[in-house]
Write an enzyme that holds these catalytic residues in place. Structure first.
Site, PDB file in Angstrom:
ATOM      1  N   VAL A  16     -11.123 -13.735 -12.038  1.00  0.00           N
ATOM      2  CA  VAL A  16     -10.959 -12.664 -11.051  1.00  0.00           C
ATOM      3  C   VAL A  16     -10.935 -13.222  -9.639  1.00  0.00           C
ATOM      4  O   VAL A  16     -10.061 -12.899  -8.830  1.00  0.00           O
ATOM      5  CB  VAL A  16     -12.074 -11.611 -11.193  1.00  0.00           C
ATOM      6  CG1 VAL A  16     -11.925 -10.531 -10.123  1.00  0.00           C
ATOM      7  CG2 VAL A  16     -12.037 -10.984 -12.579  1.00  0.00           C
ATOM      8  N   VAL A  35      -4.246  -2.849   6.804  1.00  0.00           N
ATOM      9  CA  VAL A  35      -5.600  -2.741   7.357  1.00  0.00           C
ATOM     10  C   VAL A  35      -5.568  -2.480   8.861  1.00  0.00           C
ATOM     11  O   VAL A  35      -6.340  -1.661   9.389  1.00  0.00           O
ATOM     12  CB  VAL A  35      -6.404  -4.031   7.056  1.00  0.00           C
ATOM     13  CG1 VAL A  35      -7.713  -4.032   7.831  1.00  0.00           C
ATOM     14  CG2 VAL A  35      -6.667  -4.155   5.566  1.00  0.00           C
ATOM     15  N   LYS A 205     -21.162   0.476 -17.959  1.00  0.00           N
ATOM     16  CA  LYS A 205     -20.100   1.270 -17.355  1.00  0.00           C
ATOM     17  C   LYS A 205     -20.387   2.767 -17.488  1.00  0.00           C
ATOM     18  O   LYS A 205     -20.110   3.548 -16.572  1.00  0.00           O
ATOM     19  CB  LYS A 205     -18.767   0.905 -18.000  1.00  0.00           C
ATOM     20  CG  LYS A 205     -18.350  -0.535 -17.712  1.00  0.00           C
ATOM     21  CD  LYS A 205     -17.164  -0.980 -18.554  1.00  0.00           C
ATOM     22  CE  LYS A 205     -16.805  -2.417 -18.263  1.00  0.00           C
ATOM     23  NZ  LYS A 205     -15.707  -2.919 -19.123  1.00  0.00           N
TER      24      LYS A 205
END
Length: 432
Positions: A16, A35, A205
């Site tokens: 990741v 942004v 989760k």
């Protein structure tokens, strides 16, 4: 556009983390435009600094605490995994007013209160879309899109490893051990698959989803949990004969007790799911979450639930939101915990059961077995007797709705009967 960049610290450079760094680097211009300011990586924390990372080695450090403490770091992205070290690092970042983006479901499920309180105290952002279902956007819709609605139930397949195993068993007829080994060879299962196959990952989760959906702090220890390691190819064959398949489900819902009290149920277990239910068609390593809300009705979120790129996509989504807040002076949504609902014990939940048992092949067995269900006012929906290669027969009973405690007591009583050789499988039915 301001020329002052927003400083990013990335903690972890695994599957990741590597994808997060790659996207930040390759899409730098687009991200800056979205942004309002450039996003600049100040450093990347790794366990060991070497030149085989495929990134600028000057960014690497094996001292994550010092990286988090730097004055030029505005946002910390935590993709390390584990609990103790990330907890300390995230708390340190939040206490200094730095925003945090994390994919760490185990940490959030255990310490959500502590982390959210630290974020609220310092007016920092804490984002964690990637912690639940990879690229699937479900956290933000629950926190924001459905903020004005009343969510009654969240249920889904939130672990890709177990879904791959069950799907493959169903398609090929292979047994659990064989399919788990194949999942390992293909990279879907870890060397130690316990967190996945025993339901711990899904329970974490479920705790996060229940906390958000029901405005109540729920931890992993509040979630009832069962895994898939006892599922057999015979169970899946019988499920098909009942026009069902078997899925590991995470289920979070509001329930009302007989005394009219509102409670939360949060549970994870393998269950029979009818083929006409939306979750029955979710196969392989994919995830799906179904949300039921009073005004919005039923919503389904489906997609890649794990993997470097899908999870990094969710991390980057959170990172852009946190960076925008830094640039414009806003804040993300705070923890909502006003409801403070109690967790209902599993025994109070109304469920249907599938019970598979090996029995003596003689007259009166069915009546004896049925009597145990009748003693506890449990109505039987279906009974199937199948030939067995062993000495005796395989008897499958499917019940109507009843309290889980009564069903559990019945299964224990069946196991004590002389005519029952063994209770092979006990599964619940959902979505019927």
């Amino acid at each position: 556009m301001t020329t002052k960049p927003i400083g990013i610290a990335v903690l972890g450079l695994g599957n990741v983390g590597s994808e997060v760094v790659r996207i930040l680097t390759e899409n730098a211009e687009d991200l800056a435009a979205r942004v309002g300011a450039p996003l600049e990586i100040r450093g990347i924390a790794v366990r060991r600094v070497d030149g085989k990372r495929g990134v600028d080695t000057s960014l690497l450090t094996d001292d994550p605490a010092s990286l988090v403490d730097r004055d030029d770091v505005d946002i910390v992205v935590e993709v390390l995994g584990g609990i103790d070290v990330p907890r300390k690092l995230i708390l340190a970042a939040l206490e200094k007013g730095k925003s945090v983006v994390t994919a760490n479901k185990a940490l959030l499920a255990e310490y959500t209160g502590e982390l959210n309180e630290a974020a609220e105290k310092s007016r920092a952002d804490l984002y964690f879309e990637a912690a639940v279902a990879g690229a699937i956007p479900v956290v933000r819709p629950l926190m924001q899109s459905l903020a004005g609605d009343r969510v009654n139930k969240v249920a889904g397949i939130v672990n890709g490893t177990t879904n791959f195993i069950l799907s493959a068993m169903d398609e090929t007829g292979a047994d659990y051990a064989e399919t788990l080994a194949e999942a390992g060879r293909l990279g879907y299962a870890e060397a130690d698959p316990t967190a996945d196959v025993e339901g711990y990952d899904a329970a974490s989760k479920a705790a996060i989803l229940a906390s958000i959906a029901f405005h109540t702090r729920v931890t992993a220890s509040d979630v009832y949990r069962e895994g898939i390691s006892k599922i057999t190819s015979a169970d899946l064959e019988t499920a098909r004969s009942l026009d069902c398949t078997i899925k590991l489900l995470a289920i979070c819902e509001r329930i009302t007790t007989p005394k009219g009290k509102e409670r939360i149920s949060a549970r994870v277990y393998p269950a029979l799911v009818p083929h006409d239910h939306p979750l029955a068609t979710v196969n392989g390593a994919f995830n799906a979450v179904v949300v039921e809300a009073e005004a919005a009705g039923r919503l389904m979120f489906y997609g890649q639930g794990a993997g470097g790129s899908p999870t990094a996509s969710a991390v980057l989504g959170d990172l852009v939101m946190a960076a925008r807040n830094k640039f414009y002076g806003g804040r993300g949504p705070l923890e909502s915990k006003y409801a403070k609902l109690k967790i209902a014990p599993m025994g109070d939940i109304l469920t249907r059961y599938y019970v598979s048992m090996q029995v003596a092949d003689k007259t009166g067995v069915l009546a004896t077995v049925a009597a145990e269900f009748s003693k506890r006012d449990i109505s039987i929906s279906t009974v199937r007797q199948e030939e067995s290669s062993e000495n005796g027969a395989r008897l499958v009973v499917v019940t109507h709705l009843a309290a889980d405690s009564a069903l559990s007591e019945t299964v224990s009583a069946l196991d004590e009967l002389d005519v029952v050789t063994s209770v092979a499988s006990v599964l619940r039915l959902e979505g019927t």
